[in-house]
Design a protein around this motif. Structure first.
Motif, mmCIF file in Angstrom:
data_model
loop_
_atom_site.group_PDB
_atom_site.id
_atom_site.type_symbol
_atom_site.label_atom_id
_atom_site.label_comp_id
_atom_site.label_asym_id
_atom_site.label_seq_id
_atom_site.Cartn_x
_atom_site.Cartn_y
_atom_site.Cartn_z
ATOM 1 N N VAL A 198 72.418 87.176 34.264
ATOM 2 C CA VAL A 198 70.900 87.328 33.619
ATOM 3 C C VAL A 198 70.097 88.370 34.458
ATOM 4 N N LEU A 199 70.420 88.364 35.683
ATOM 5 C CA LEU A 199 69.515 89.173 36.683
ATOM 6 C C LEU A 199 70.213 90.792 36.665
ATOM 7 N N SER A 200 69.277 91.636 36.920
ATOM 8 C CA SER A 200 69.604 93.021 37.045
ATOM 9 C C SER A 200 69.316 93.423 38.611
ATOM 10 N N ASN A 201 68.396 92.762 39.444
ATOM 11 C CA ASN A 201 68.132 93.309 40.496
ATOM 12 C C ASN A 201 68.894 92.692 41.667
ATOM 13 N N TYR A 202 70.123 93.210 42.296
ATOM 14 C CA TYR A 202 70.840 92.955 43.215
ATOM 15 C C TYR A 202 70.922 93.679 44.626
ATOM 16 N N THR A 203 69.603 94.382 44.343
ATOM 17 C CA THR A 203 69.567 95.254 45.679
ATOM 18 C C THR A 203 68.270 94.966 46.646
ATOM 19 N N SER A 204 67.522 93.971 45.794
ATOM 20 C CA SER A 204 66.277 94.053 46.777
ATOM 21 C C SER A 204 66.602 92.780 48.132
ATOM 22 N N THR A 205 65.966 93.405 49.185
ATOM 23 C CA THR A 205 66.226 92.545 50.273
ATOM 24 C C THR A 205 65.278 91.030 50.149
ATOM 25 N N GLU A 206 64.186 91.015 49.248
ATOM 26 C CA GLU A 206 63.880 89.635 49.051
ATOM 27 C C GLU A 206 64.094 89.230 47.625
ATOM 28 N N ILE A 207 63.656 87.943 47.611
ATOM 29 C CA ILE A 207 64.199 87.168 46.141
ATOM 30 C C ILE A 207 63.451 87.870 45.286
ATOM 31 N N PRO A 208 64.055 88.264 43.936
ATOM 32 C CA PRO A 208 63.438 88.861 42.998
ATOM 33 C C PRO A 208 62.190 88.230 42.185
ATOM 34 N N ASP A 209 61.097 88.737 41.826
ATOM 35 C CA ASP A 209 60.079 88.052 41.273
ATOM 36 C C ASP A 209 60.339 87.597 39.891
ATOM 37 N N LEU A 210 60.789 86.413 39.387
ATOM 38 C CA LEU A 210 61.469 85.795 38.283
ATOM 39 C C LEU A 210 60.348 85.952 37.147
ATOM 40 N N THR A 211 59.045 86.368 37.434
ATOM 41 C CA THR A 211 58.283 86.513 36.137
ATOM 42 C C THR A 211 58.042 87.987 35.832
ATOM 43 N N ASP A 212 58.782 88.915 36.400
ATOM 44 C CA ASP A 212 58.888 90.410 36.246
ATOM 45 C C ASP A 212 59.897 90.723 35.426
ATOM 46 N N LYS A 213 59.766 91.181 34.121
ATOM 47 C CA LYS A 213 60.958 91.254 33.299
ATOM 48 C C LYS A 213 62.019 92.258 33.538
ATOM 49 N N SER A 214 61.632 93.432 34.660
ATOM 50 C CA SER A 214 62.365 94.315 35.094
ATOM 51 C C SER A 214 63.535 93.814 35.779
ATOM 52 N N ASN A 215 63.308 92.446 36.417
ATOM 53 C CA ASN A 215 64.415 92.117 37.327
ATOM 54 C C ASN A 215 65.458 91.181 36.396
ATOM 55 N N PHE A 216 65.432 91.339 35.066
ATOM 56 C CA PHE A 216 66.499 90.725 34.294
ATOM 57 C C PHE A 216 67.300 91.751 33.425
ATOM 58 N N ARG A 217 68.399 91.660 33.123
ATOM 59 C CA ARG A 217 69.276 92.573 32.301
ATOM 60 C C ARG A 217 68.780 92.570 30.974
ATOM 61 N N ASP A 218 69.026 93.487 30.170
ATOM 62 C CA ASP A 218 68.835 93.540 28.647
ATOM 63 C C ASP A 218 69.698 92.527 27.969
ATOM 64 N N LEU A 219 69.413 91.466 27.608
ATOM 65 C CA LEU A 219 70.152 90.477 26.843
ATOM 66 C C LEU A 219 70.422 90.957 25.629
ATOM 67 N N SER A 220 69.848 92.018 24.969
ATOM 68 C CA SER A 220 70.204 92.454 23.557
ATOM 69 C C SER A 220 71.550 93.168 23.360
ATOM 70 N N LYS A 221 72.148 93.448 24.861
ATOM 71 C CA LYS A 221 73.541 94.301 24.857
ATOM 72 C C LYS A 221 74.220 93.396 25.346
ATOM 73 N N PRO A 222 75.972 93.539 25.344
ATOM 74 C CA PRO A 222 76.762 92.941 26.083
ATOM 75 C C PRO A 222 76.737 93.695 27.682
ATOM 76 N N MET A 223 77.292 92.970 28.437
ATOM 77 C CA MET A 223 77.304 93.559 29.594
ATOM 78 C C MET A 223 78.251 94.700 29.842
ATOM 79 N N GLY A 224 79.010 94.883 29.082
ATOM 80 C CA GLY A 224 79.886 96.200 29.165
ATOM 81 C C GLY A 224 79.060 97.398 28.550
ATOM 82 N N ALA A 225 77.811 97.374 27.924
ATOM 83 C CA ALA A 225 77.016 98.145 27.257
ATOM 84 C C ALA A 225 76.082 98.590 28.069
ATOM 85 N N LEU A 226 76.010 98.073 29.311
ATOM 86 C CA LEU A 226 74.954 98.196 30.265
ATOM 87 C C LEU A 226 75.254 99.252 31.323
ATOM 88 N N ASN A 227 74.571 99.908 32.109
ATOM 89 C CA ASN A 227 74.759 100.931 33.114
ATOM 90 C C ASN A 227 75.276 100.279 34.561
#
Length: 132
Positions: free
Chosen positions: A103-132
């Motif tokens: 479910v997360l998209s931010n694996y490069t941050s040196t800090e724990i991602p802010d779980l209230t920030d939607k940009s830290n989550f992957r687009d759940l409307s698409k399967p994993m294979g359809a994401l960049n």
């Protein structure tokens, strides 16, 4: 059967044991023999890897598990692991390996991602294979 293995995880009343029975047909026979011995000795209320209980038992178990998770009595990992076990998934077969959502998209941050920030989550409307 002579079985040895390591306990890798335990939490509350549950325990997970991962055992290597060896390669090939002999390993499969050892695994099956051990599984049958364990299932014969397990208390009736235990959830076995291949539930032989009625659907009502499984529905009630899922309801209690979901309630424990919602109340914070069960971790996300334990909830997903138990749901996978109830579904009959197994660590012994790569085709039925337990499913853990990505479910997360931010694996490069040196800090724990802010779980209230939607940009830290992957687009759940698409399967994993359809994401960049």
């Amino acid at each position: 059967a002579n079985i040895s293995g390591n306990v890798l995880a335990s939490c509350g009343n549950t325990i997970s044991v991962f055992v290597d029975f060896g390669p090939g047909h002999v390993g499969i026979e050892r695994r099956d023999e051990a599984a049958n011995m364990i299932m014969k000795r397990a208390p009736n209320q235990c959830i076995k890897q291949w539930p032989d209980r009625s659907v009502l038992f499984l529905v009630e178990r899922v309801r209690r598990l979901a309630a424990a998770w919602a109340d914070g009595k069960t971790s996300n990992f334990d909830y997903l692991l138990q749901m996978n076990i109830l579904a009959g998934r197994s660590f012994n077969d790569l085709c039925q390996y337990p499913v853990m959502p990505w479910v997360l998209s931010n694996y490069t941050s040196t800090e724990i991602p802010d779980l209230t920030d939607k940009s830290n989550f992957r687009d759940l409307s698409k399967p994993m294979g359809a994401l960049n």
